[in-house]
Design an enzyme around this catalytic site. Structure first.
Site, PDB file in Angstrom:
ATOM      1  N   ALA A   1       0.850  -1.189   0.000  1.00  0.00           N
ATOM      2  CA  ALA A   1       0.000   0.000   0.000  1.00  0.00           C
ATOM      3  C   ALA A   1       0.888   1.241   0.000  1.00  0.00           C
ATOM      4  O   ALA A   1       1.936   1.267   0.639  1.00  0.00           O
ATOM      5  CB  ALA A   1      -0.899  -0.002   1.232  1.00  0.00           C
ATOM      6  N   ILE A   2       0.446   2.250  -0.736  1.00  0.00           N
ATOM      7  CA  ILE A   2       1.181   3.514  -0.798  1.00  0.00           C
ATOM      8  C   ILE A   2       0.227   4.645  -0.438  1.00  0.00           C
ATOM      9  O   ILE A   2      -0.873   4.727  -0.970  1.00  0.00           O
ATOM     10  CB  ILE A   2       1.785   3.750  -2.200  1.00  0.00           C
ATOM     11  CG1 ILE A   2       2.849   2.692  -2.481  1.00  0.00           C
ATOM     12  CG2 ILE A   2       2.369   5.156  -2.326  1.00  0.00           C
ATOM     13  CD1 ILE A   2       3.456   2.756  -3.861  1.00  0.00           C
ATOM     14  N   GLY A   3       0.675   5.477   0.468  1.00  0.00           N
ATOM     15  CA  GLY A   3      -0.083   6.659   0.860  1.00  0.00           C
ATOM     16  C   GLY A   3       0.899   7.734   1.270  1.00  0.00           C
ATOM     17  O   GLY A   3       1.644   7.561   2.227  1.00  0.00           O
TER      18      GLY A   3
ATOM     19  N   GLY B   1       4.350   7.179   3.200  1.00  0.00           N
ATOM     20  CA  GLY B   1       5.070   6.411   2.195  1.00  0.00           C
ATOM     21  C   GLY B   1       4.412   5.103   1.855  1.00  0.00           C
ATOM     22  O   GLY B   1       3.356   5.073   1.241  1.00  0.00           O
ATOM     23  N   LEU B   2       5.022   3.989   2.290  1.00  0.00           N
ATOM     24  CA  LEU B   2       4.503   2.696   1.862  1.00  0.00           C
ATOM     25  C   LEU B   2       4.540   1.671   2.990  1.00  0.00           C
ATOM     26  O   LEU B   2       5.323   1.784   3.925  1.00  0.00           O
ATOM     27  CB  LEU B   2       5.276   2.182   0.650  1.00  0.00           C
ATOM     28  CG  LEU B   2       6.768   1.917   0.792  1.00  0.00           C
ATOM     29  CD1 LEU B   2       7.027   0.491   1.259  1.00  0.00           C
ATOM     30  CD2 LEU B   2       7.452   2.137  -0.545  1.00  0.00           C
TER      31      LEU B   2
ATOM     32  N   CYS C   1      -7.997  -0.536   2.068  1.00  0.00           N
ATOM     33  CA  CYS C   1      -7.821   0.676   1.261  1.00  0.00           C
ATOM     34  C   CYS C   1      -9.127   1.169   0.645  1.00  0.00           C
ATOM     35  O   CYS C   1      -9.117   1.923  -0.327  1.00  0.00           O
ATOM     36  CB  CYS C   1      -6.770   0.465   0.165  1.00  0.00           C
ATOM     37  SG  CYS C   1      -5.146   0.031   0.820  1.00  0.00           S
TER      38      CYS C   1
END
Length: 191
Positions: A113-115, A126-127, A144
């Site tokens: 997941a990336i945010g 980040g991730l 998500c």
């Protein structure tokens, strides 16, 4: 021309709140490094690594303005570094999907997941890369916010236990390649 140095702070297994506090200090250091009266030279950039509940969390603190990197290209760079890592581990089927499906996927299951957050051109968050995550936690939520999508881990995909410490070095190698930098170990954001 030498590549810019980026500090690596390896926190290990710490509470998420502690990792966030360290990240906030890194963001403050990066901002201070480009403010008035700052010493000449590149801004302080960092990547904070921690291991809450077994995914690999990476919080890069990078100056996108200095790097002349648009935010979407930065997110694509994070995806590219995880895809490089996956190829190194033998997961050639890992892929990135077009927005709004950020992250790295194996089929219809999210592996990473990336945010990210970006304020004043300085990144944070980040991730989260699922290494040996207990996937049953995701049976009770919509990960998500994406209906019909699942979650997977490196351990599940490779059919063996993959601890965070097994992927740290190839992850850091991939980070250096994608973001064209040299990583240096550090104890604190201002070191």
């Amino acid at each position: 021309m030498s590549r810019p140095a980026v500090r690596v702070l390896r926190l290990g297994a710490v509470p998420y709140a502690e990792a966030l506090r360290v990240q906030e200090r890194c963001v403050a250091a990066a901002r201070a490094a480009r403010g008035p009266g700052a010493p000449p030279g590149p801004p302080a950039e960092s990547v904070v690594l921690s291991e809450p509940a077994r995914p690999l969390l990476a919080f890069p603190v990078l100056d996108l303005r200095r790097r002349r990197l648009p935010l979407r290209a930065y997110v694509a760079g994070l995806e590219a570094l995880v895809l490089r890592l996956c190829r190194r581990l033998g997961l050639g089927a890992a892929r990135a999907l077009p927005p709004p499906f950020t992250g790295v996927w194996m089929g219809d299951s999210k592996l990473c997941a990336i945010g990210v957050h970006c304020g004043n051109h300085i990144t944070s968050h980040g991730l989260a890369l699922n290494c040996c995550t207990d996937l049953t936690w995701f049976d009770h939520i919509v990960p998500c916010g994406l209906e019909g999508k699942g979650v997977t881990s490196l351990s599940h995909e490779l059919g063996q236990h993959v601890a965070v410490n097994h992927v740290l070095e190839p992850f850091l190698d991939s980070f250096q390649e994608v973001f064209d930098c040299t990583l240096v170990s550090s104890k604190e954001p201002g070191d």
